[in-house]
Design a protein around this motif. Structure first.
Motif, PDB file in Angstrom:
ATOM      1  N   ASP A 393       0.812  -1.218   0.000  1.00  0.00           N
ATOM      2  CA  ASP A 393       0.000   0.000   0.000  1.00  0.00           C
ATOM      3  C   ASP A 393       0.854   1.282   0.000  1.00  0.00           C
ATOM      4  O   ASP A 393       0.326   2.382  -0.164  1.00  0.00           O
ATOM      5  CB  ASP A 393      -0.924   0.015   1.229  1.00  0.00           C
ATOM      6  N   ILE A 394       2.161   1.139   0.196  1.00  0.00           N
ATOM      7  CA  ILE A 394       3.031   2.333   0.247  1.00  0.00           C
ATOM      8  C   ILE A 394       2.984   3.091  -1.085  1.00  0.00           C
ATOM      9  O   ILE A 394       2.848   4.324  -1.111  1.00  0.00           O
ATOM     10  CB  ILE A 394       4.487   1.927   0.590  1.00  0.00           C
ATOM     11  N   TYR A 395       3.106   2.365  -2.189  1.00  0.00           N
ATOM     12  CA  TYR A 395       3.171   2.989  -3.525  1.00  0.00           C
ATOM     13  C   TYR A 395       1.918   3.835  -3.805  1.00  0.00           C
ATOM     14  O   TYR A 395       2.025   5.053  -4.056  1.00  0.00           O
ATOM     15  CB  TYR A 395       3.376   1.869  -4.547  1.00  0.00           C
ATOM     16  N   PRO A 396       0.702   3.239  -3.755  1.00  0.00           N
ATOM     17  CA  PRO A 396      -0.478   4.070  -4.037  1.00  0.00           C
ATOM     18  C   PRO A 396      -0.683   5.203  -3.025  1.00  0.00           C
ATOM     19  O   PRO A 396      -1.228   6.261  -3.387  1.00  0.00           O
ATOM     20  CB  PRO A 396      -1.648   3.083  -4.003  1.00  0.00           C
ATOM     21  N   THR A 397      -0.228   5.005  -1.781  1.00  0.00           N
ATOM     22  CA  THR A 397      -0.372   6.073  -0.780  1.00  0.00           C
ATOM     23  C   THR A 397       0.514   7.266  -1.152  1.00  0.00           C
ATOM     24  O   THR A 397       0.070   8.426  -1.091  1.00  0.00           O
ATOM     25  CB  THR A 397      -0.004   5.553   0.628  1.00  0.00           C
ATOM     26  N   LEU A 398       1.752   6.983  -1.544  1.00  0.00           N
ATOM     27  CA  LEU A 398       2.660   8.080  -1.933  1.00  0.00           C
ATOM     28  C   LEU A 398       2.125   8.816  -3.157  1.00  0.00           C
ATOM     29  O   LEU A 398       2.219  10.044  -3.249  1.00  0.00           O
ATOM     30  CB  LEU A 398       4.068   7.532  -2.209  1.00  0.00           C
ATOM     31  N   ILE A 399       1.558   8.068  -4.100  1.00  0.00           N
ATOM     32  CA  ILE A 399       0.976   8.696  -5.295  1.00  0.00           C
ATOM     33  C   ILE A 399      -0.105   9.688  -4.895  1.00  0.00           C
ATOM     34  O   ILE A 399      -0.130  10.828  -5.363  1.00  0.00           O
ATOM     35  CB  ILE A 399       0.403   7.610  -6.243  1.00  0.00           C
ATOM     36  N   GLU A 400      -0.985   9.251  -3.989  1.00  0.00           N
ATOM     37  CA  GLU A 400      -2.087  10.138  -3.600  1.00  0.00           C
ATOM     38  C   GLU A 400      -1.572  11.331  -2.784  1.00  0.00           C
ATOM     39  O   GLU A 400      -2.004  12.469  -2.996  1.00  0.00           O
ATOM     40  CB  GLU A 400      -3.165   9.371  -2.819  1.00  0.00           C
ATOM     41  N   LEU A 401      -0.626  11.077  -1.888  1.00  0.00           N
ATOM     42  CA  LEU A 401      -0.102  12.172  -1.064  1.00  0.00           C
ATOM     43  C   LEU A 401       0.576  13.248  -1.915  1.00  0.00           C
ATOM     44  O   LEU A 401       0.531  14.429  -1.578  1.00  0.00           O
ATOM     45  CB  LEU A 401       0.912  11.631  -0.041  1.00  0.00           C
ATOM     46  N   CYS A 402       1.212  12.839  -2.999  1.00  0.00           N
ATOM     47  CA  CYS A 402       1.981  13.790  -3.815  1.00  0.00           C
ATOM     48  C   CYS A 402       1.198  14.262  -5.038  1.00  0.00           C
ATOM     49  O   CYS A 402       1.718  15.056  -5.833  1.00  0.00           O
ATOM     50  CB  CYS A 402       3.302  13.171  -4.239  1.00  0.00           C
ATOM     51  N   ASN A 407      -0.889   4.768 -11.229  1.00  0.00           N
ATOM     52  CA  ASN A 407      -0.259   3.672 -11.957  1.00  0.00           C
ATOM     53  C   ASN A 407      -1.288   2.540 -11.914  1.00  0.00           C
ATOM     54  O   ASN A 407      -1.524   1.950 -10.857  1.00  0.00           O
ATOM     55  CB  ASN A 407       1.059   3.285 -11.271  1.00  0.00           C
ATOM     56  N   ALA A 408      -1.899   2.263 -13.061  1.00  0.00           N
ATOM     57  CA  ALA A 408      -3.067   1.374 -13.083  1.00  0.00           C
ATOM     58  C   ALA A 408      -2.744  -0.064 -12.695  1.00  0.00           C
ATOM     59  O   ALA A 408      -3.639  -0.839 -12.374  1.00  0.00           O
ATOM     60  CB  ALA A 408      -3.692   1.403 -14.471  1.00  0.00           C
ATOM     61  N   SER A 409      -1.463  -0.451 -12.730  1.00  0.00           N
ATOM     62  CA  SER A 409      -1.147  -1.861 -12.464  1.00  0.00           C
ATOM     63  C   SER A 409      -1.023  -2.188 -10.972  1.00  0.00           C
ATOM     64  O   SER A 409      -0.920  -3.350 -10.606  1.00  0.00           O
ATOM     65  CB  SER A 409       0.152  -2.234 -13.185  1.00  0.00           C
ATOM     66  N   LEU A 410      -1.048  -1.187 -10.108  1.00  0.00           N
ATOM     67  CA  LEU A 410      -0.784  -1.435  -8.684  1.00  0.00           C
ATOM     68  C   LEU A 410      -1.838  -2.328  -8.036  1.00  0.00           C
ATOM     69  O   LEU A 410      -3.026  -2.212  -8.324  1.00  0.00           O
ATOM     70  CB  LEU A 410      -0.699  -0.107  -7.917  1.00  0.00           C
ATOM     71  N   GLU A 411      -1.382  -3.191  -7.104  1.00  0.00           N
ATOM     72  CA  GLU A 411      -2.308  -4.123  -6.456  1.00  0.00           C
ATOM     73  C   GLU A 411      -2.618  -3.757  -4.995  1.00  0.00           C
ATOM     74  O   GLU A 411      -3.451  -4.390  -4.373  1.00  0.00           O
ATOM     75  CB  GLU A 411      -1.749  -5.543  -6.547  1.00  0.00           C
ATOM     76  N   GLY A 412      -1.929  -2.767  -4.465  1.00  0.00           N
ATOM     77  CA  GLY A 412      -2.258  -2.279  -3.124  1.00  0.00           C
ATOM     78  C   GLY A 412      -3.281  -1.167  -3.201  1.00  0.00           C
ATOM     79  O   GLY A 412      -3.769  -0.825  -4.287  1.00  0.00           O
ATOM     80  N   VAL A 413      -3.629  -0.599  -2.042  1.00  0.00           N
ATOM     81  CA  VAL A 413      -4.593   0.515  -2.011  1.00  0.00           C
ATOM     82  C   VAL A 413      -3.996   1.672  -1.218  1.00  0.00           C
ATOM     83  O   VAL A 413      -3.137   1.472  -0.356  1.00  0.00           O
ATOM     84  CB  VAL A 413      -5.940   0.099  -1.369  1.00  0.00           C
ATOM     85  N   SER A 414      -4.465   2.877  -1.512  1.00  0.00           N
ATOM     86  CA  SER A 414      -3.977   4.045  -0.781  1.00  0.00           C
ATOM     87  C   SER A 414      -4.467   4.017   0.666  1.00  0.00           C
ATOM     88  O   SER A 414      -5.638   3.723   0.939  1.00  0.00           O
ATOM     89  CB  SER A 414      -4.462   5.328  -1.457  1.00  0.00           C
ATOM     90  N   LEU A 415      -3.560   4.347   1.579  1.00  0.00           N
ATOM     91  CA  LEU A 415      -3.908   4.387   3.005  1.00  0.00           C
ATOM     92  C   LEU A 415      -4.398   5.767   3.437  1.00  0.00           C
ATOM     93  O   LEU A 415      -4.533   6.026   4.633  1.00  0.00           O
ATOM     94  CB  LEU A 415      -2.689   3.982   3.846  1.00  0.00           C
ATOM     95  N   MET A 416      -4.650   6.636   2.477  1.00  0.00           N
ATOM     96  CA  MET A 416      -5.062   8.005   2.799  1.00  0.00           C
ATOM     97  C   MET A 416      -6.230   8.061   3.793  1.00  0.00           C
ATOM     98  O   MET A 416      -6.178   8.846   4.745  1.00  0.00           O
ATOM     99  CB  MET A 416      -5.434   8.749   1.512  1.00  0.00           C
ATOM    100  N   PRO A 417      -7.289   7.227   3.636  1.00  0.00           N
ATOM    101  CA  PRO A 417      -8.392   7.308   4.614  1.00  0.00           C
ATOM    102  C   PRO A 417      -7.917   7.042   6.045  1.00  0.00           C
ATOM    103  O   PRO A 417      -8.415   7.659   6.989  1.00  0.00           O
ATOM    104  CB  PRO A 417      -9.365   6.205   4.152  1.00  0.00           C
ATOM    105  N   LEU A 418      -6.925   6.140   6.208  1.00  0.00           N
ATOM    106  CA  LEU A 418      -6.425   5.821   7.548  1.00  0.00           C
ATOM    107  C   LEU A 418      -5.443   6.873   8.061  1.00  0.00           C
ATOM    108  O   LEU A 418      -5.288   7.045   9.273  1.00  0.00           O
ATOM    109  CB  LEU A 418      -5.761   4.440   7.553  1.00  0.00           C
ATOM    110  N   LEU A 419      -4.775   7.566   7.138  1.00  0.00           N
ATOM    111  CA  LEU A 419      -3.886   8.655   7.573  1.00  0.00           C
ATOM    112  C   LEU A 419      -4.717   9.793   8.161  1.00  0.00           C
ATOM    113  O   LEU A 419      -4.313  10.438   9.122  1.00  0.00           O
ATOM    114  CB  LEU A 419      -3.055   9.181   6.398  1.00  0.00           C
ATOM    115  N   LYS A 420      -5.890  10.007   7.575  1.00  0.00           N
ATOM    116  CA  LYS A 420      -6.756  11.080   8.064  1.00  0.00           C
ATOM    117  C   LYS A 420      -7.533  10.640   9.300  1.00  0.00           C
ATOM    118  O   LYS A 420      -7.767  11.424  10.206  1.00  0.00           O
ATOM    119  CB  LYS A 420      -7.728  11.498   6.958  1.00  0.00           C
ATOM    120  N   ASN A 421      -7.972   9.396   9.296  1.00  0.00           N
ATOM    121  CA  ASN A 421      -8.729   8.866  10.424  1.00  0.00           C
ATOM    122  C   ASN A 421      -8.276   7.430  10.716  1.00  0.00           C
ATOM    123  O   ASN A 421      -8.781   6.471  10.120  1.00  0.00           O
ATOM    124  CB  ASN A 421     -10.234   8.882  10.114  1.00  0.00           C
TER     125      ASN A 421
END
Ligand SMILES: [Ca+2]
Length: 506
Positions: A393-402, A407-421
Motif C-alpha cells: 500500500d506504500i506505492y499508491p499512498t505516496l501517489i495520492e499524497l503527492c 499507476n493502473a497496475s498497482l495491487e495495493g490501495v492508498s492508506l489516505m483514509p487511515l492517515l486522516k482517520n
C-alpha cells in the motif's frame, strides 16, 4: 451578420464574443496585450506555478530485518528505538503492517513495484526480478516521470551478488550499499555449521559482536552521510530521496557503544513455548525444514543464543541511531517542515520462536513490519492505526499524497483514509506469500495460513499474540476460515528464474 459558434473561434475572438459592449471588449483586448507583453519580458510567473504548486519532497526510509520487538510497538519491549518513535510522533504508526513476502528481495520488489509475488513470480532472494519484469515502473521511476529528482543510497533493492539486484533505471543518482569492514577474525569464533550444509565452514555474515570501533566505518553511516550531503544542497526539482539502512541485517555488528543497556546478565530473551511446533501441519514443518534450520542449531549448539540476540538488539538500536542522524539532517535542512516521510522494514525476524531463526516463514514475527507515514497537514500526528495493512500500500499512498497520476497496475490501495482517520473502517486483511501457493491472510483478529500442499493454520490474536495454538481443523472455526480463504490470491505465478552470478551471494 454571419455568426460563428464560439467553439469554432480562436480563443482570443471567443473572449471578445462574450462581451456585448464593444468598449469593454476593446478594453479587454488592451489588457490581454499588456499581460502578454509582461509575460514576454519575463516579469510574470510561469503558468505552471500559478496553477500547480510545487510537489512535496519525499524521504523514503527502508530498514532491513527490523522486527516488532521494539519500544516503537510496545514500551515493554526490550529493543530501544527512540528516534523511530520521534518520527512516529509526527505522523501515523501502522502497528499491524505486513510484508508481501518474508525475504529481502521479493519483499522489496513487491513494495517498489506495487505488485504481489503471486502475480509476478518474484518469490525468492535470488529471483532475477528486473529480467522478469522489464516494464514494471518502480516507485522512484514513477516519481521521475512526474518531474522528480530520484536519488538514494544503501540497501533499497536486495544486496546479494554485490548489489546486482539494484535497478539503475530507478535513480538519477545512487550510492550503493558499502561493504562491512571485516574484523581481523570472526568475532563469534564459530567456524562450522551444525545440522546442515554438511558441517562446512560458516558464511561470512554469520557473525556478531561489537564492531567496528568507529561508527563512521559502518555501511549505514556512509549511507546516511550521502543523504545528509544531499539535504544540504538546493534542488531545483522536488526530490525523492531513498535511504536504505542495512542493520539489523546480518552480520550483527554494531559499534561498542550500542551494546549499552543490553548486558548479557540482564538481557531480555524472547518468549518461546516448548513444543510450539507440535501442532504445525505438514506445510509449516516444511517451511521450518527449508528455512535454514542450521542457523538456529549452530547458535544453540555453540551456546551463543544470548550473544546472538544481544547483538541483534544492539544492531537495531544502532540502525535507530542512524535514522536519528538522518532526521536531524532533514530537520536542519530547508526541507524539514514539509517533506513527506515513509519508514518501513522489508519484514520482521525470528529469534528462536518456533525454533526458527531469521525470516522465511509466514508467522507474525516474520511478516510484521514497522510502517510510519509522516505527511504534514494531511496525516494525523502521533496516531496509531491498528488496521491490517500491507507494504504493497506504500506505492499508491505516496501517489495520492503527492498528487501524481495513478499507476493502473498497482495491487495495493492508498492508506489516505487511515492517515486522516486511523480508526476508519477497513475491511481488507494483509496477504503475505512465501513461495508459490503458500499464503498468509492477516485480518484484525486472525491469521490464516494455507500452504501449497493444502495444510492450514489459524491463530486468534485476541488471546494468542505469539501464535502458539493452531486452531485450524476445529469445527467452530470453519466459517472464519471460509471467510479468510476468499482473500487468497487467485493466481500463483510460476517462479521466475534466479539471477545467474559467479559472485558470492553476499
Ligand atoms: Ca504451536
Amino acid at each position: 451578420m454571419f455568426k460563428l459558434k464560439s467553439a469554432y473561434l480562436p480563443a482570443d475572438c471567443r473572449i471578445i464574443s462574450i462581451f456585448k459592449n464593444r468598449r469593454i471588449a476593446l478594453l479587454a483586448v488592451v489588457l490581454l496585450l499588456a499581460v502578454c507583453s509582461f509575460a514576454q519580458e519575463g516579469r510574470a510567473e510561469p503558468i505552471e506555478s500559478q496553477t500547480e504548486p510545487r510537489k512535496p519532497n519525499v524521504l523514503f526510509i527502508a530498514v532491513d530485518d527490523l522486527n516488532d520487538w521494539t519500544t516503537l510497538h510496545d514500551k515493554a519491549n526490550p529493543i530501544r528505538t527512540p528516534h523511530i518513535e520521534r518520527l512516529a510522533r509526527r505522523g501515523v504508526l501502522f502497528t499491524h503492517a505486513y510484508c508481501s513476502a518474508p525475504a529481502c528481495n521479493p519483499s522489496r520488489v513487491a513494495t517498489l513495484t506495487g505488485l504481489c509475488p503471486s502475480s509476478t513470480g518474484v518469490y525468492g532472494n535470488k529471483s532475477d526480478w528486473r529480467k522478469a519484469l522489464p516494464r514494471a515502473v518502480t516507485i522512484p521511476q514513477h516519481f521521475m516521470a512526474h518531474g522528480y529528482l530520484a536519488v538514494g543510497a544503501g540497501k533499497i533493492f536486495h544486496h546479494h551478488f554485490n548489489n546486482a539486484f539494484h535497478d539503475d533505471a530507478s535513480f538519477d543518482d545512487f550510492q550503493p550499499l558499502a561493504k562491512d569492514p571485516a574484523p581481523p577474525k570472526k568475532l563469534n569464533g564459530i567456524t562450522n555449521w551444525v545440522g546442515g550444509r554438511g558441517g562446512g565452514p560458516t558464511s561470512e555474515p554469520f557473525d556478531w559482536g561489537a564492531w567496528p570501533p568507529d561508527e563512521k566505518q559502518t555501511p549505514d553511516a556512509k549511507t546516511v552521510d550521502y543523504a545528509c550531503r544531499f539535504l544540504k544542497r538546493k534542488h531545483d526539482k522536488p526530490f525523492f530521496l531513498a535511504v536504505g539502512i542495512f542493520r539489523p541485517h546480518s552480520p550483527w555488528y554494531a559499534p561498542p557503544e550500542n551494546f549499552a543497556g543490553y548486558e548479557l546478565d540482564k538481557l531480555v530473551m524472547p518468549e518461546v513455548l516448548e513444543g510450539d511446533t507440535d501442532d504445525l501441519p505438514s506445510g509449516g514443518l516444511k517451511v521450518l525444514r527449508e528455512g535454514k534450520p542450521f542457523l538456529y542449531k549452530t547458535i544453540v549448539a555453540n551456546n551463543q543464543l544470548k550473544e546472538a540476540i544481544q547483538a541483534y538488539q544492539a544492531c537495531a538500536t544502532f540502525a535507530d541511531k542512524q535514522i536519528g542522524r538522518l532526521l536531524d539532517a532533514l530537520g536542519n535542512s530547508a526541507y524539514g517542515k514539509d517533506t513527506i516521510i515513509v519508514l518501513w522494514s522489508d519484514h520482521g525476524f525470528h529469534l528462536g520462536e518456533k525454533n526458527h531463526w531469521e525470516k522465511f516463514a509466514l508467522w507474525e514475527k516474520t511478516t510484521r513490519s514497522p510502517l510510519i507515514f509522516v505527511a504534514p497537514g494531511v496525516a494525523r500526528r502521533g496516531a496509531r492505526c491498528d488496521r491490517p495493512v500491507s507494504l504493497l500500500d506504500i506505492y499508491p499512498t505516496l501517489i495520492e499524497l503527492c498528487g501524481l497520476s495513478a499507476n493502473a497496475s498497482l495491487e495495493g490501495v492508498s492508506l489516505m483514509p487511515l492517515l486522516k482517520n486511523p480508526q476508519a473502517q477497513w475491511g481488507r486483511p494483509a496477504v503475505t506469500t512465501w513461495g508459490p501457493g503458500n499464503h498468509s491472510v492477516r485480518s484484525q483478529r486472525w491469521r490464516y495460513i494455507k500452504y501449497e500442499d493444502g495444510s492450514e493454520e489459524l491463530y486468534d490474536h485476541r488471546n494468542d499474540l505469539h501464535e502458539w495454538t493452531n486452531l485450524a481443523g476445529r469445527d467452530e472455526h470453519k466459517k472464519v476460515i471460509l471467510e479468510l480463504r476468499k482473500w487468497l490470491p487467485k493466481k500463483d505465478a510460476r517462479q521466475v528464474a534466479d539471477m545467474v552470478s559467479n559472485l558470492s551471494p553476499y
